[in-house]
Design an enzyme around this catalytic site. Structure first.
Site, PDB file in Angstrom:
ATOM      1  CG  ASP A 152      21.653 -57.802 -11.881  1.00 17.40           C
ATOM      2  OD1 ASP A 152      21.347 -57.398 -10.874  1.00 17.40           O
ATOM      3  OD2 ASP A 152      21.780 -59.173 -12.287  1.00 17.40           O
ATOM      4  CD  GLU A 153      16.852 -57.320  -9.147  1.00 20.04           C
ATOM      5  OE1 GLU A 153      16.766 -58.605  -9.313  1.00 20.04           O
ATOM      6  OE2 GLU A 153      16.998 -56.856  -8.003  1.00 20.04           O
ATOM      7  CG  ASP A 204      16.048 -59.354 -13.270  1.00 19.40           C
ATOM      8  OD1 ASP A 204      17.145 -59.124 -13.363  1.00 19.40           O
ATOM      9  OD2 ASP A 204      15.380 -60.344 -12.621  1.00 19.40           O
TER      10      ASP A 204
END
Length: 222
Positions: A156-157, A58
Site C-alpha cells: 500500500d505504499e 500511502d
C-alpha cells in the site's frame, strides 16, 4: 564525540601542520580550494535538481478498502480487517469510535458497542492477501503510467518521481497521456529519462506545484 573520532581529527590536524611547515607555496590551501574543491562543488551543484517532485503514495485503510470494493455495505458500518486479538486496519466509520490498526480486536469491539450505546457493532473481516496483492498490482499499473520506475516497498505504499512526466507534459501541452506514458516507458527501458527543457528554467515553481497536484488528483480519480 568518541575517542576514535578525536584521534582521527588530531591526526589530520598534524598532517595539515606538517604540510604547512614543509610547503614551498604558503598559499597551497587557497590554491586547493580554488582549483580542486570549488570545481567539485560546482560540478555537483549543476547535477543537482533545483526542486523535488518526488511523491509518496500511502493508501490509507488499504486492506479494508479492498474488501469494500467487493462488499460495498462495509463502507457504511464499523468494520475492520483482523480478529479479536489484533486489528490490521479499520474503515472510517470504525475510526469515529477510535478503532485503529494494531489495536486488540476485543478493545475495538468494546469501543464501538459502548460509544454507540449498543446501536452498532464492529464487523470483523478475515484477511485475504491474494486480494490485497491483486488490488495492489492494479494500483501499481496505474501509477506506472506516470512513473515506470516507481518503487513499491509494501502493498500500500509507492514512491514516485513525477519530474519526467511533467517535463514531457509541460513542454508538449497537446501530447495525450497515453503518448506520454509510451514515451516514458521507452526512455525508461533505455535508462535515460531526459528533459526536453528543464522545468525550473521554463516555469515558475508555483506552476510546477499546481501541475503536480493536478496529476495527483487525476490519479485519485482512477
Amino acid at each position: 564525540m568518541d575517542e576514535n573520532s578525536n584521534k582521527r581529527i588530531l591526526e589530520m590536524k598534524q598532517r595539515l601542520a606538517e604540510k604547512d611547515s614543509n610547503a614551498s607555496n604558503q598559499n597551497w590551501r587557497s590554491d586547493m580550494e580554488r582549483n580542486v574543491i570549488d570545481p567539485q562543488i560546482e560540478k555537483y551543484r549543476t547535477q543537482r535538481r533545483p526542486l523535488s517532485t518526488s511523491v509518496v503514495i500511502d493508501m490509507d485503510s488499504f486492506f479494508i478498502s479492498c474488501h469494500i470494493l467487493d462488499q460495498p455495505h462495509l463502507a457504511h458500518i464499523p468494520a475492520c480487517v483482523g480478529g479479536t486479538s489484533m486489528i490490521s486496519t479499520s474503515n472510517y466509520v470504525a475510526r469515529k469510535y477510535g478503532v485503529r490498526a494494531a489495536m486488540p480486536g476485543y478493545l475495538g469491539s468494546t469501543l464501538v458497542k459502548e460509544i454507540s450505546e449498543g446501536k452498532e457493532t464492529l464487523t470483523f473481516v478475515k484477511s485475504d492477501f491474494k486480494l490485497y496483492k491483486r488490488k495492489s498490482a492494479e494500483v501499481k499499473a496505474i501509477l506506472e503510467e506516470y512513473d515506470p520506475k516507481l518503487k513499491m516497498y509494501s502493498l500500500d505504499e509507492a514512491y514516485m518521481d513525477m519530474m519526467p512526466y511533467l517535463e514531457v507534459k509541460m513542454n508538449n501541452t497537446t501530447m495525450a497521456h497515453e503518448a506520454i506514458t509510451k514515451h516514458l516507458n521507452t526512455t525508461a527501458s533505455n535508462n535515460n529519462l531526459k528533459a526536453h527543457l528543464p522545468l525550473h528554467e521554463a516555469f515558475p515553481d508555483s506552476t510546477i506545484h499546481t501541475d503536480v497536484q493536478n496529476l495527483l488528483n487525476s490519479i485519485r480519480q482512477k
